[in-house]
Design a protein around this motif. Structure first.
Motif, PDB file in Angstrom:
ATOM      1  N   GLN A  31     -33.708 -57.790  75.050  1.00 29.33           N
ATOM      2  CA  GLN A  31     -32.372 -57.978  75.331  1.00 29.33           C
ATOM      3  C   GLN A  31     -31.682 -58.084  74.967  1.00 29.33           C
ATOM      4  O   GLN A  31     -30.735 -57.913  74.800  1.00 29.33           O
ATOM      5  CB  GLN A  31     -32.962 -58.090  77.102  1.00 29.33           C
ATOM      6  N   GLU A  45     -30.423 -50.221  77.131  1.00 28.81           N
ATOM      7  CA  GLU A  45     -31.373 -50.295  77.781  1.00 28.81           C
ATOM      8  C   GLU A  45     -32.320 -49.595  76.768  1.00 28.81           C
ATOM      9  O   GLU A  45     -33.171 -49.453  76.854  1.00 28.81           O
ATOM     10  CB  GLU A  45     -30.910 -49.160  79.479  1.00 28.81           C
ATOM     11  N   VAL A  48     -33.423 -52.300  74.091  1.00 32.40           N
ATOM     12  CA  VAL A  48     -33.506 -53.079  74.897  1.00 32.40           C
ATOM     13  C   VAL A  48     -35.370 -52.508  74.565  1.00 32.40           C
ATOM     14  O   VAL A  48     -36.373 -53.113  74.466  1.00 32.40           O
ATOM     15  CB  VAL A  48     -33.866 -53.076  76.034  1.00 32.40           C
ATOM     16  N   GLN A  49     -35.676 -50.659  75.059  1.00 34.49           N
ATOM     17  CA  GLN A  49     -37.031 -50.417  75.120  1.00 34.49           C
ATOM     18  C   GLN A  49     -37.176 -50.646  73.781  1.00 34.49           C
ATOM     19  O   GLN A  49     -38.726 -50.652  73.663  1.00 34.49           O
ATOM     20  CB  GLN A  49     -36.789 -49.587  75.939  1.00 34.49           C
ATOM     21  N   ASP A  52     -38.600 -53.994  72.755  1.00 33.25           N
ATOM     22  CA  ASP A  52     -39.906 -54.325  73.458  1.00 33.25           C
ATOM     23  C   ASP A  52     -40.691 -54.227  73.104  1.00 33.25           C
ATOM     24  O   ASP A  52     -41.910 -54.528  72.358  1.00 33.25           O
ATOM     25  CB  ASP A  52     -39.693 -54.380  74.649  1.00 33.25           C
ATOM     26  N   LYS A 117     -23.700 -60.507  84.638  1.00 33.15           N
ATOM     27  CA  LYS A 117     -23.962 -60.013  83.506  1.00 33.15           C
ATOM     28  C   LYS A 117     -23.984 -60.285  82.727  1.00 33.15           C
ATOM     29  O   LYS A 117     -23.437 -61.583  82.207  1.00 33.15           O
ATOM     30  CB  LYS A 117     -23.073 -58.407  83.703  1.00 33.15           C
TER      31      LYS A 117
END
Length: 219
Positions: A31, A45, A48-49, A52, A117
């Motif tokens: 992130q 998102e 981020v995935q 990873d 956040k």
């Protein structure tokens, strides 16, 4: 620098550190990397995935970087705001960017402000300056980090993600005397991992001086 001056600077730093805002945000390594590279207020998102998956693929194929982790350039969702009225802080707290936790860290002229956040503080500071007429709002930077990972998404001619891993050692509080770099290109779905370049200081001279990052002067 005279020892008296050094002692005064150290005591000022210690005072600010002990009075820091203790509210913390849980942010994964993927992130954080996605947030720094995307240039968006919040990390996408999907990116981020992807990050990873890429990191897992790189570390699986190249164990030499398995323990190289990023400390980031700044703390997500944190700002140092100067010369601000409490009315403005209240307005930010009630806005779409709030709620916030704020704490005066220097004679009510500098506030450590934490958001709920994990915003990109560089983007957030510009937004708040414009919307709330702030004169000074800056990211709470990280100092003392001995390693980093940077991403250039889709930067290769084939659209692969390019990652630069850096491991530093030797007086990293001042920026690290020695640095070693690995550059990797990772294909879509992490289906291919290539070591593009390796350069820098001789790893055989690495010692234990790298140390953990100091988390911001004021946070």
């Amino acid at each position: 620098m005279p020892s008296l001056v050094k002692n005064i600077i150290f005591l000022l730093f210690l005072s600010c550190f002990l009075s820091r805002n203790t509210m913390a945000l849980e942010v994964s390594e993927a992130q954080l990397i996605a947030l720094e590279s995307s240039g968006e207020l919040l990390a996408p998102e999907a990116l981020v995935q992807r990050v990873d998956k890429d990191l897992k693929a790189i570390r699986s194929k190249f164990p030499a970087v398995a323990e190289v982790h990023t400390t980031g350039k700044w703390q997500p969702g944190r700002l140092l705001i100067s010369n601000v009225k409490k009315e403005s802080l209240d307005a930010i707290n009630k806005s779409a960017y709030g709620p916030i936790e704020s704490k005066a860290i220097f004679q009510d002229t500098i506030y450590s402000v934490v958001f709920q956040k994990p915003y990109n503080p560089q983007i957030l500071s510009e937004i708040l300056k414009k919307e709330f007429s702030l004169t000074s709002a800056d990211p709470d930077g990280i100092i003392g980090g001995s390693s980093s990972i940077t991403l250039n998404a889709g930067s290769s001619p084939t659209g692969k993600n390019t990652y630069v891993f850096m491991k530093g050692w030797g007086d990293c509080f001042a920026g690290c005397i020695n640095k070693h770099f690995w550059t990797f290109a990772v294909g879509p779905d992490a289906n291919s991992v290539e070591l593009v370049e390796e350069k820098g200081s001789d790893l055989s001279t690495m010692n234990q001086e790298g140390g953990a990052p100091v988390v911001g002067l004021f946070g």
